[in-house]
Design a protein around this motif. Sequence first.
Motif, mmCIF file in Angstrom:
data_model
loop_
_atom_site.group_PDB
_atom_site.id
_atom_site.type_symbol
_atom_site.label_atom_id
_atom_site.label_comp_id
_atom_site.label_asym_id
_atom_site.label_seq_id
_atom_site.Cartn_x
_atom_site.Cartn_y
_atom_site.Cartn_z
ATOM 1 N N MET A 4 117.412 103.120 54.388
ATOM 2 C CA MET A 4 117.330 104.558 54.635
ATOM 3 C C MET A 4 116.587 104.819 55.951
ATOM 4 S SD MET A 4 118.929 105.747 52.037
ATOM 5 C CE MET A 4 118.572 107.488 51.928
ATOM 6 N N VAL A 5 117.038 105.854 56.656
ATOM 7 C CA VAL A 5 116.372 106.296 57.881
ATOM 8 C C VAL A 5 116.256 107.817 57.836
ATOM 9 C CG1 VAL A 5 117.241 104.380 59.285
ATOM 10 C CG2 VAL A 5 118.518 106.521 59.218
ATOM 11 N N PHE A 6 115.321 108.353 58.590
ATOM 12 C CA PHE A 6 115.262 109.801 58.758
ATOM 13 C C PHE A 6 116.173 110.118 59.938
ATOM 14 C CE2 PHE A 6 113.625 113.846 60.306
ATOM 15 C CZ PHE A 6 113.608 114.569 59.117
ATOM 16 N N CYS A 7 117.311 110.719 59.653
ATOM 17 C CA CYS A 7 118.350 110.943 60.661
ATOM 18 C C CYS A 7 117.947 112.052 61.632
ATOM 19 C CB CYS A 7 119.669 111.300 59.980
ATOM 20 S SG CYS A 7 121.023 111.548 61.148
ATOM 21 N N ARG A 8 117.984 111.712 62.898
ATOM 22 C CA ARG A 8 117.650 112.663 63.957
ATOM 23 C C ARG A 8 118.625 113.844 63.967
ATOM 24 N NH1 ARG A 8 117.925 109.555 69.034
ATOM 25 N NH2 ARG A 8 115.956 108.727 68.318
ATOM 26 N N LYS A 9 119.896 113.600 63.699
ATOM 27 C CA LYS A 9 120.905 114.665 63.737
ATOM 28 C C LYS A 9 120.773 115.604 62.538
ATOM 29 C CE LYS A 9 125.829 115.609 64.244
ATOM 30 N NZ LYS A 9 125.675 116.580 65.322
ATOM 31 N N TYR A 10 120.654 115.057 61.348
ATOM 32 C CA TYR A 10 120.661 115.866 60.131
ATOM 33 C C TYR A 10 119.275 116.203 59.594
ATOM 34 C CZ TYR A 10 125.626 115.192 60.179
ATOM 35 O OH TYR A 10 126.941 115.201 60.550
ATOM 36 N N ASP A 13 116.496 112.194 55.163
ATOM 37 C CA ASP A 13 116.662 110.774 54.866
ATOM 38 C C ASP A 13 118.099 110.512 54.461
ATOM 39 O OD1 ASP A 13 114.017 109.920 55.338
ATOM 40 O OD2 ASP A 13 113.388 110.652 53.367
ATOM 41 N N MET A 14 118.702 109.532 55.126
ATOM 42 C CA MET A 14 120.099 109.185 54.863
ATOM 43 C C MET A 14 120.267 107.675 55.024
ATOM 44 S SD MET A 14 121.970 112.261 56.989
ATOM 45 C CE MET A 14 123.596 112.019 56.251
ATOM 46 N N GLU A 15 121.414 107.167 54.595
ATOM 47 C CA GLU A 15 121.708 105.748 54.733
ATOM 48 C C GLU A 15 121.786 105.370 56.204
ATOM 49 O OE1 GLU A 15 125.075 102.448 53.410
ATOM 50 O OE2 GLU A 15 125.315 104.538 52.814
ATOM 51 N N GLY A 16 121.118 104.264 56.552
ATOM 52 C CA GLY A 16 121.082 103.798 57.939
ATOM 53 C C GLY A 16 122.165 102.776 58.222
ATOM 54 N N LEU A 17 122.308 102.440 59.489
ATOM 55 C CA LEU A 17 123.255 101.423 59.928
ATOM 56 C C LEU A 17 122.817 100.051 59.418
ATOM 57 C CD1 LEU A 17 123.628 102.622 63.626
ATOM 58 C CD2 LEU A 17 125.342 102.836 61.823
ATOM 59 N N ASP A 18 123.770 99.128 59.303
ATOM 60 C CA ASP A 18 123.466 97.774 58.852
ATOM 61 C C ASP A 18 122.831 96.928 59.953
ATOM 62 O OD1 ASP A 18 124.532 98.353 56.332
ATOM 63 O OD2 ASP A 18 126.552 97.826 56.973
ATOM 64 N N ALA A 19 123.134 97.270 61.210
ATOM 65 C CA ALA A 19 122.613 96.528 62.361
ATOM 66 C C ALA A 19 122.612 97.464 63.566
ATOM 67 C CB ALA A 19 123.490 95.308 62.640
ATOM 68 N N PRO A 20 121.806 97.150 64.582
ATOM 69 C CA PRO A 20 121.847 97.974 65.797
ATOM 70 C C PRO A 20 123.262 97.968 66.381
ATOM 71 C CG PRO A 20 119.941 96.522 65.845
ATOM 72 C CD PRO A 20 120.795 96.095 64.680
ATOM 73 N N PRO A 21 123.738 99.120 66.873
ATOM 74 C CA PRO A 21 125.106 99.199 67.367
ATOM 75 C C PRO A 21 125.321 98.488 68.703
ATOM 76 C CG PRO A 21 124.008 101.306 67.631
ATOM 77 C CD PRO A 21 123.081 100.417 66.861
ATOM 78 N N PHE A 31 119.498 102.550 65.721
ATOM 79 C CA PHE A 31 119.352 101.844 64.445
ATOM 80 C C PHE A 31 118.240 102.447 63.589
ATOM 81 C CE2 PHE A 31 117.490 98.128 62.123
ATOM 82 C CZ PHE A 31 118.545 97.909 61.252
ATOM 83 N N GLU A 32 117.136 102.823 64.223
ATOM 84 C CA GLU A 32 115.968 103.314 63.495
ATOM 85 C C GLU A 32 115.988 104.814 63.213
ATOM 86 O OE1 GLU A 32 112.826 101.980 66.037
ATOM 87 O OE2 GLU A 32 112.962 99.910 65.311
ATOM 88 N N ASN A 33 116.827 105.587 63.934
ATOM 89 C CA ASN A 33 116.743 107.046 63.851
ATOM 90 C C ASN A 33 118.050 107.787 63.627
ATOM 91 O OD1 ASN A 33 113.808 107.335 64.551
ATOM 92 N ND2 ASN A 33 114.528 106.240 66.353
ATOM 93 N N VAL A 34 119.142 107.062 63.443
ATOM 94 C CA VAL A 34 120.449 107.708 63.271
ATOM 95 C C VAL A 34 121.103 107.168 62.006
ATOM 96 C CG1 VAL A 34 122.741 107.991 64.285
ATOM 97 C CG2 VAL A 34 120.723 108.088 65.746
ATOM 98 N N SER A 35 121.629 108.063 61.188
ATOM 99 C CA SER A 35 122.274 107.651 59.940
ATOM 100 C C SER A 35 123.661 107.054 60.201
ATOM 101 C CB SER A 35 122.423 108.853 59.006
ATOM 102 O OG SER A 35 123.345 109.787 59.541
ATOM 103 N N LYS A 36 124.127 106.330 59.217
ATOM 104 C CA LYS A 36 125.467 105.749 59.284
ATOM 105 C C LYS A 36 126.512 106.855 59.430
ATOM 106 C CE LYS A 36 126.363 102.046 56.853
ATOM 107 N NZ LYS A 36 126.698 101.092 55.763
#
Length: 92
Positions: A4-10, A13-21, A31-36
């Motif tokens: 879980m990450v705290f999504c900057r856009k929304y 707390d939302m599901e995070g990416l599996d790996a840095p893009p 990776f640390e601040n944007v949701s999947k």
Amino acid sequence: MSRMVFCRKYQQDMEGLDAPPYPGPKGMDVFENVSKQAWGEWLKHQTMLINEKHLNMMDLTARTYLSEQMEKFFSGDDYDAADGYVPEGKDD
């Protein structure tokens, strides 16, 4: 369990990416601040911008433009839409 990450856009707390893009500090920031979900929406928007604006990804100016648009997209600032694009259901 998903990460879980705290999504900057929304701003929740939302599901995070599996790996840095991509590598480097910017990839870690995403990776640390944007949701999947937000990342997937950005990828669709990015593809639309590349196609509709005929961006050449070998051109540094085009890559810089997309990077700026990505920051605006995630931060809630006004970002560019594809020229003439009307979202589905908005063709009043």
